[in-house]
Design a protein around this motif. Structure first.
Motif, PDB file in Angstrom:
ATOM      1  N   ARG A 397     -24.322  84.989  47.379  1.00 25.16           N
ATOM      2  CA  ARG A 397     -22.754  85.253  47.764  1.00 25.16           C
ATOM      3  C   ARG A 397     -21.880  84.229  47.340  1.00 25.16           C
ATOM      4  O   ARG A 397     -21.996  82.727  47.755  1.00 25.16           O
ATOM      5  N   VAL A 398     -21.063  84.239  46.456  1.00 24.93           N
ATOM      6  CA  VAL A 398     -20.133  83.147  46.255  1.00 24.93           C
ATOM      7  C   VAL A 398     -18.592  83.935  46.264  1.00 24.93           C
ATOM      8  O   VAL A 398     -18.345  84.680  45.199  1.00 24.93           O
ATOM      9  N   THR A 399     -17.729  83.605  47.130  1.00 17.66           N
ATOM     10  CA  THR A 399     -16.607  84.646  47.417  1.00 17.66           C
ATOM     11  C   THR A 399     -15.556  83.973  46.107  1.00 17.66           C
ATOM     12  O   THR A 399     -14.895  85.170  45.751  1.00 17.66           O
ATOM     13  N   ASP A 400     -15.529  82.908  45.870  1.00 18.36           N
ATOM     14  CA  ASP A 400     -14.567  82.599  44.646  1.00 18.36           C
ATOM     15  C   ASP A 400     -15.215  83.094  43.438  1.00 18.36           C
ATOM     16  O   ASP A 400     -15.979  82.899  42.918  1.00 18.36           O
ATOM     17  N   ARG A 401     -14.407  84.095  42.797  1.00 19.38           N
ATOM     18  CA  ARG A 401     -14.785  84.768  41.479  1.00 19.38           C
ATOM     19  C   ARG A 401     -14.946  83.787  40.264  1.00 19.38           C
ATOM     20  O   ARG A 401     -16.074  83.892  39.629  1.00 19.38           O
ATOM     21  N   LYS A 402     -14.109  83.030  40.288  1.00 20.24           N
ATOM     22  CA  LYS A 402     -14.294  81.909  39.214  1.00 20.24           C
ATOM     23  C   LYS A 402     -15.712  80.907  39.430  1.00 20.24           C
ATOM     24  O   LYS A 402     -16.392  80.997  38.327  1.00 20.24           O
ATOM     25  N   GLU A 403     -15.778  80.636  40.702  1.00 24.70           N
ATOM     26  CA  GLU A 403     -17.010  79.860  40.961  1.00 24.70           C
ATOM     27  C   GLU A 403     -18.302  80.854  40.537  1.00 24.70           C
ATOM     28  O   GLU A 403     -19.471  80.391  40.007  1.00 24.70           O
ATOM     29  N   ALA A 404     -18.300  82.087  41.150  1.00 22.79           N
ATOM     30  CA  ALA A 404     -19.315  83.074  40.900  1.00 22.79           C
ATOM     31  C   ALA A 404     -19.739  83.362  39.242  1.00 22.79           C
ATOM     32  O   ALA A 404     -20.826  83.337  38.895  1.00 22.79           O
ATOM     33  N   ILE A 405     -18.712  83.348  38.395  1.00 23.93           N
ATOM     34  CA  ILE A 405     -18.708  83.459  36.895  1.00 23.93           C
ATOM     35  C   ILE A 405     -19.510  82.074  36.426  1.00 23.93           C
ATOM     36  O   ILE A 405     -20.400  82.122  35.496  1.00 23.93           O
ATOM     37  N   CYS A 406     -19.006  81.170  36.851  1.00 22.12           N
ATOM     38  CA  CYS A 406     -19.359  79.711  36.599  1.00 22.12           C
ATOM     39  C   CYS A 406     -20.798  79.693  36.799  1.00 22.12           C
ATOM     40  O   CYS A 406     -21.794  79.389  35.991  1.00 22.12           O
ATOM     41  N   PHE A 438      -6.002  86.287  36.540  1.00 17.95           N
ATOM     42  CA  PHE A 438      -7.315  85.936  36.594  1.00 17.95           C
ATOM     43  C   PHE A 438      -7.821  86.995  35.408  1.00 17.95           C
ATOM     44  O   PHE A 438      -7.641  88.270  35.553  1.00 17.95           O
ATOM     45  N   ASP A 439      -8.618  86.516  34.549  1.00 12.41           N
ATOM     46  CA  ASP A 439      -9.202  87.117  33.393  1.00 12.41           C
ATOM     47  C   ASP A 439     -10.666  86.959  33.340  1.00 12.41           C
ATOM     48  O   ASP A 439     -11.169  86.055  32.865  1.00 12.41           O
ATOM     49  N   ASP A 440     -11.351  88.085  33.507  1.00 15.35           N
ATOM     50  CA  ASP A 440     -13.019  87.854  33.557  1.00 15.35           C
ATOM     51  C   ASP A 440     -13.487  87.339  32.279  1.00 15.35           C
ATOM     52  O   ASP A 440     -14.135  86.286  32.031  1.00 15.35           O
ATOM     53  N   LYS A 441     -13.054  87.870  31.137  1.00 10.09           N
ATOM     54  CA  LYS A 441     -13.312  87.521  29.638  1.00 10.09           C
ATOM     55  C   LYS A 441     -13.073  86.057  29.385  1.00 10.09           C
ATOM     56  O   LYS A 441     -13.980  85.503  28.715  1.00 10.09           O
ATOM     57  N   LYS A 442     -11.882  85.873  29.700  1.00 14.45           N
ATOM     58  CA  LYS A 442     -11.459  84.283  29.501  1.00 14.45           C
ATOM     59  C   LYS A 442     -12.316  83.373  30.229  1.00 14.45           C
ATOM     60  O   LYS A 442     -12.632  82.428  29.688  1.00 14.45           O
ATOM     61  N   ILE A 443     -12.517  83.651  31.423  1.00 15.83           N
ATOM     62  CA  ILE A 443     -13.197  82.878  32.267  1.00 15.83           C
ATOM     63  C   ILE A 443     -14.682  82.233  31.435  1.00 15.83           C
ATOM     64  O   ILE A 443     -15.223  81.543  31.647  1.00 15.83           O
ATOM     65  N   MET A 445     -15.759  83.121  28.414  1.00 16.46           N
ATOM     66  CA  MET A 445     -15.983  82.376  27.346  1.00 16.46           C
ATOM     67  C   MET A 445     -15.497  80.949  27.480  1.00 16.46           C
ATOM     68  O   MET A 445     -16.292  79.968  26.619  1.00 16.46           O
ATOM     69  N   GLN A 446     -14.956  80.393  28.505  1.00 12.15           N
ATOM     70  CA  GLN A 446     -14.646  79.111  28.802  1.00 12.15           C
ATOM     71  C   GLN A 446     -15.972  78.523  29.195  1.00 12.15           C
ATOM     72  O   GLN A 446     -16.311  77.603  28.885  1.00 12.15           O
ATOM     73  N   MET A 447     -16.666  79.223  30.312  1.00 12.07           N
ATOM     74  CA  MET A 447     -17.735  78.619  30.830  1.00 12.07           C
ATOM     75  C   MET A 447     -18.904  78.689  29.609  1.00 12.07           C
ATOM     76  O   MET A 447     -19.822  77.636  29.719  1.00 12.07           O
ATOM     77  N   LEU A 448     -19.125  79.663  28.978  1.00  8.07           N
ATOM     78  CA  LEU A 448     -19.995  79.895  27.846  1.00  8.07           C
ATOM     79  C   LEU A 448     -20.142  78.611  26.941  1.00  8.07           C
ATOM     80  O   LEU A 448     -20.964  78.223  26.459  1.00  8.07           O
ATOM     81  N   ASN A 449     -18.726  78.280  26.507  1.00  2.00           N
ATOM     82  CA  ASN A 449     -18.548  77.384  25.428  1.00  2.00           C
ATOM     83  C   ASN A 449     -18.867  75.812  26.074  1.00  2.00           C
ATOM     84  O   ASN A 449     -18.954  74.988  25.232  1.00  2.00           O
ATOM     85  N   LYS A 450     -19.165  75.640  27.302  1.00  2.00           N
ATOM     86  CA  LYS A 450     -19.438  74.481  27.956  1.00  2.00           C
ATOM     87  C   LYS A 450     -20.902  74.355  28.132  1.00  2.00           C
ATOM     88  O   LYS A 450     -21.137  73.168  28.397  1.00  2.00           O
ATOM     89  N   ILE A 451     -21.696  75.564  27.854  1.00  2.00           N
ATOM     90  CA  ILE A 451     -23.025  75.594  28.042  1.00  2.00           C
ATOM     91  C   ILE A 451     -23.700  74.610  26.769  1.00  2.00           C
ATOM     92  O   ILE A 451     -23.418  75.343  25.641  1.00  2.00           O
TER      93      ILE A 451
END
Length: 451
Positions: A397-406, A438-443, A445-451
């Motif tokens: 459970r991660v309430t913050d959506r950006k943190e969940a995607i991260c 808030f844009d799921d796809k943009k978030i 892309m940002q997170m995947l590019n950091k991996i």
């Protein structure tokens, strides 16, 4: 589908006078509306407790000089597939050389001019205004999503449809319609509305299709994937690169992914055939069409982690997406799902969606969707009620959506699959009466590019 945005000046149409409601016994209009000039007509329908009044549609149709009668409007209703089917038809008929209009959840389009969409189906005055603009741009066809809310609220009143399409029916909007029977009746309004010169196209594989066409005056056609109907298709190949379908004796590759999209492709093909287009040309052009934004839309990175964004916000839609991914993957990779449910909406589907997500996924992260005025933690509690004890270890459970995607991106290894479900094309979150960008796809892309 790739559409070039063309910003062109469009001549505005004068706004119609507002319609005010009064009771039949309030005959002294001048006393009730002293500020209204005598040359302005005041329409006084009875107070019935309705959300909207059908008279408004008639007034709007007359005011704008009957634009729907000068266009071929195809209305699409059902729980899932409306946006993709409407977008496919818009793209197909554009490729066939027509000027086309689109009214959809994602966007409204006049020719190639994109206008932001705020509702699946606008109010009846806005619809008529958009139709006038479409006529001014030379549009011949309009493909229009018709929601159950719009049908009950008389938003299509006064409109003339050349055809109506039923995709399917499953659990959704019961917070509004109160029961599944009422939800079915709402969808049926579109087909009761059709005239003799219109057509009704129904999914023969959904048992509620027969209910839709009871008492309709229109010509009836059926489509399906199970050997029934006037238009049928066979799924030959289903991969992350696309679909191969057998339609009308020909095997064709399409760019859309997932067996559920086979129905959307077949719907577009059937409509074009009913409207008199050449079968071969339809298939050629359809094979080049893409899905709507936020519908099984995916991105990947150099580690070959695939991330999929999908609007799936009903149990049936989520099951379709997850079962498709499950069928396509080798099982040597993880499937990580990020899922939330909307606040102040149908609460019954929360545990159902949670159950579906945990049964297909190796890891599931429950998070916020559009909490609106509800507590995000309360929504997650409702979702947890649907999780079998066997699958509790899969859930975070991660309430913050950006943190969940991260978190999902950090948990993913090479060749793993991430699904972020529920919001799709939406570029905002609704929180306490406001909208936060808030844009799921943009978030992703940002997170995947950091991996």
């Amino acid at each position: 589908m790739v559409i070039d945005t063309v910003v062109e000046p469009i001549q505005l149409v004068p706004e119609p006078p507002a319609v005010q409601e009064c009771t039949p016994d309030e005959s002294d209009v001048s006393a009730r509306f002293p500020a209204v000039p005598p040359e302005i007509t005041v329409v006084c329908p009875p107070r019935t407790g309705r959300v909207a009044i059908p008279e408004l549609g008639v007034i709007a149709d007359n005011f704008y000089d009957h634009p729907s009668k000068k266009l071929k409007i195809i209305g699409i209703t059902g729980t899932n597939g409306k946006t993709t089917s409407a977008t496919l038809m818009y793209s197909l008929f554009s490729r066939l050389g027509y000027q086309v209009g689109l009214l959809s959840t994602v966007e409204n389009i006049i020719g190639k001019t994109i206008i932001p969409s705020h509702f699946t189906t606008p109010d009846v005055i806005t619809i008529n205004e958009l139709l006038v603009k479409m006529l001014a741009k030379g549009c011949q066809y309009v493909f229009m999503e018709v929601s159950s809310h719009a049908l009950v609220q008389e938003r299509i009143s006064g409109l003339s449809f050349a055809g109506g399409i039923f995709t399917n029916l499953s659990h959704d909007h019961l917070d509004y319609h109160q029961s599944f029977d009422e939800y079915i009746k709402a969808k049926k309004i579109l087909f009761d509305h059709l005239k003799e010169n219109a057509f009704a196209l129904i999914n023969a594989d959904d048992k509620r299709g027969k209910i839709m066409i009871q008492n309709t005056k229109s010509r009836i056609y059926k489509y399906g994937m199970k050997g029934l109907g006037d238009f049928t298709a066979k799924l030959l190949n289903n991969t992350f690169q696309g679909l191969e379908l057998g339609i009308n004796g020909q095997n064709i590759w399409f760019q859309l992914i997932g067996s559920f999209n086979a129905y959307n492709i077949l719907t577009a093909y059937a409509v074009a055939m009913i409207l008199g287009e050449d079968s071969q040309e339809i298939l050629i052009q359809l094979s080049q069409c893409r899905s709507a934004r936020g519908r099984f839309e995916y991105v990947s990175n150099t580690n070959n982690i695939m991330a999929i964004v999908d609007y799936a916000h009903t149990p049936d839609a989520l099951n379709n997406v997850l079962s498709t991914i499950d069928n396509l993957r080798t099982k040597n990779e993880q499937l990580i799902t990020v899922l939330g449910c909307g606040g102040n909406r149908d609460q019954e589907k929360r545990p159902k969606m949670a159950s579906i997500a945990t049964s297909y996924s190796d890891k599931v992260i429950f998070t916020s969707d559009n909490p609106r005025f509800e507590s995000p933690e309360k929504i997650l509690d409702d979702m947890m009620n649907g999780v079998s004890p066997v699958y509790h270890k899969r859930v975070m459970r991660v309430t913050d959506r950006k943190e969940a995607i991260c978190l999902a991106c950090n948990l993913a290894n090479k060749t793993d699959v991430i699904l972020v479900a529920g919001k799709g094309h939406e570029d905002y979150q609704e929180i306490q009466g406001g909208k936060v960008h808030f844009d799921d796809k943009k978030i992703l892309m940002q997170m995947l590019n950091k991996i």
